[in-house]
Design an enzyme around this catalytic site. Structure first.
Site, PDB file in Angstrom:
ATOM      1  N   GLU A   1       0.817  -1.205   0.000  1.00 30.83           N
ATOM      2  CA  GLU A   1       0.000   0.000   0.000  1.00 30.83           C
ATOM      3  C   GLU A   1       0.855   1.261   0.000  1.00 30.83           C
ATOM      4  O   GLU A   1       1.469   1.598   1.009  1.00 30.83           O
ATOM      5  CB  GLU A   1      -0.936   0.020   1.207  1.00 30.83           C
TER       6      GLU A   1
ATOM      7  N   GLU B   1     -12.136   1.806   3.769  1.00 35.41           N
ATOM      8  CA  GLU B   1     -11.181   2.241   4.794  1.00 35.41           C
ATOM      9  C   GLU B   1     -11.276   3.751   5.010  1.00 35.41           C
ATOM     10  O   GLU B   1     -10.401   4.519   4.616  1.00 35.41           O
ATOM     11  CB  GLU B   1      -9.759   1.837   4.419  1.00 35.41           C
TER      12      GLU B   1
END
Length: 306
Positions: free
Chosen positions: A186, A281
């Site tokens: 990420e 998220e």
């Protein structure tokens, strides 16, 4: 848990009726609830997102997510939960036919043990985390774990840092691959010290590792901040993207609270044939039950691209 009726939103009525895969959860049937339609994409809420509507119990929250049309869950902190709780969560997801999304690989790389440094003690910490992640994944039937390689090592040339990261990740992939677990890298926007920040950079690292167990987690919120050109860069990196996360910018809240045209982005992802999980998220723009209902309505709206 109070009885809930199907969401009746005039602007979404036609689109909702056409959504494929409408189903009713066993929990909803048993309690005579009306279950909401599923979505075009596989969105995954996280624990706490609907706690005012569903209550504090984690299993009740999963049941509620299912009733509202969601078919996946993600939990960054899964590795910090007890093995007993992990098994309960995994069993409940299986009972409802839901998918476990990402969890963060504990000690997967951070400012204290950056993989860019090339230090064996840091690599050892990372590899120990990989072994623990395998055990966690078995309990919850997870296929993805989030890895962030950590900070820059400022006294080394950038290409040397990249080589160090690739070498460490190759060793991690050797542990994960036999178990069908994929680390998704990420790139983040949290601070300028982070080594991994851009999607093309992450694409390069994945190509260097050259393993089905090392792919990209494309976080729309972070990449809107770092680089923009969301659809263009997703297209360039598509073959290495295995997981997507969502958050509007600015604010990192649900779609429709910032500047991103999520309906167009979701339409692109759908038309690419993406069958993976899109993790929610982000926080809720508004608090309480009203704010939680607003999150669901925001996804109904952004998902109505068909």
């Amino acid at each position: 848990m109070e009885r809930r009726k199907f969401i009746k939103n005039v602007s979404l009525g036609t689109a909702a009726a056409g959504i494929a895969g409408v189903s009713t959860s066993k929990a909803a049937q048993a309690n005579n609830f009306d279950a909401d339609a599923t979505f075009n994409l596989d969105y995954a809420p996280h624990f706490g997102m609907f706690k005012n509507l569903a209550g504090e119990d984690l299993l009740d929250q999963i049941t509620y997510m299912h009733e509202r049309g969601f078919r996946s869950l993600e939990d960054n902190g899964m590795m910090k939960r007890t093995p007993e709780m992990q098994e309960k969560i995994g069993n409940h997801l299986a009972k409802l036919g839901m998918t476990m999304g990402v969890f963060v690989l504990d000690k997967g790389g951070n400012g204290a043990n950056t993989l860019a440094a090339g230090k064996q003690e840091y690599v050892d910490i990372f590899l120990a985390g990989c072994k623990k992640a395998v055990e966690t994944s078995k309990r919850v039937n997870a296929k993805w774990t989030t890895v962030v390689p950590g900070d820059f090592q400022r006294d080394l040339p950038l290409d040397i840092q990249t080589a160090n990261v690739i070498e460490a990740l190759r060793k991690g992939a050797e542990i994960l691959e036999p178990h069908g677990l994929t680390m998704v890298l990420e790139p983040l926007s949290d601070n300028p010290n982070l080594y991994l920040r851009y999607s093309p950079q992450t694409y390069l690292v994945c190509k260097g590792v050259d393993s089905p167990s090392c792919k990209i987690l494309y976080d729309i919120y972070h990449q809107q901040k770092n680089e923009g050109h969301l659809i263009t860069l997703m297209e360039m990196c598509w073959e290495e993207i295995a997981y997507i996360q969502i958050g509007d910018n600015p604010g990192r809240k649900e779609p429709g609270t910032g500047e991103i045209n999520f309906k167009n982005v979701f339409k692109y992802i759908y038309e690419k044939g993406f069958k993976g999980v899109c993790g929610m998220e982000h926080g809720n723009f508004s608090s309480g039950k009203q704010g939680e209902e607003a999150v669901i309505q925001a996804y109904r709206e952004a998902d109505s691209f068909r």
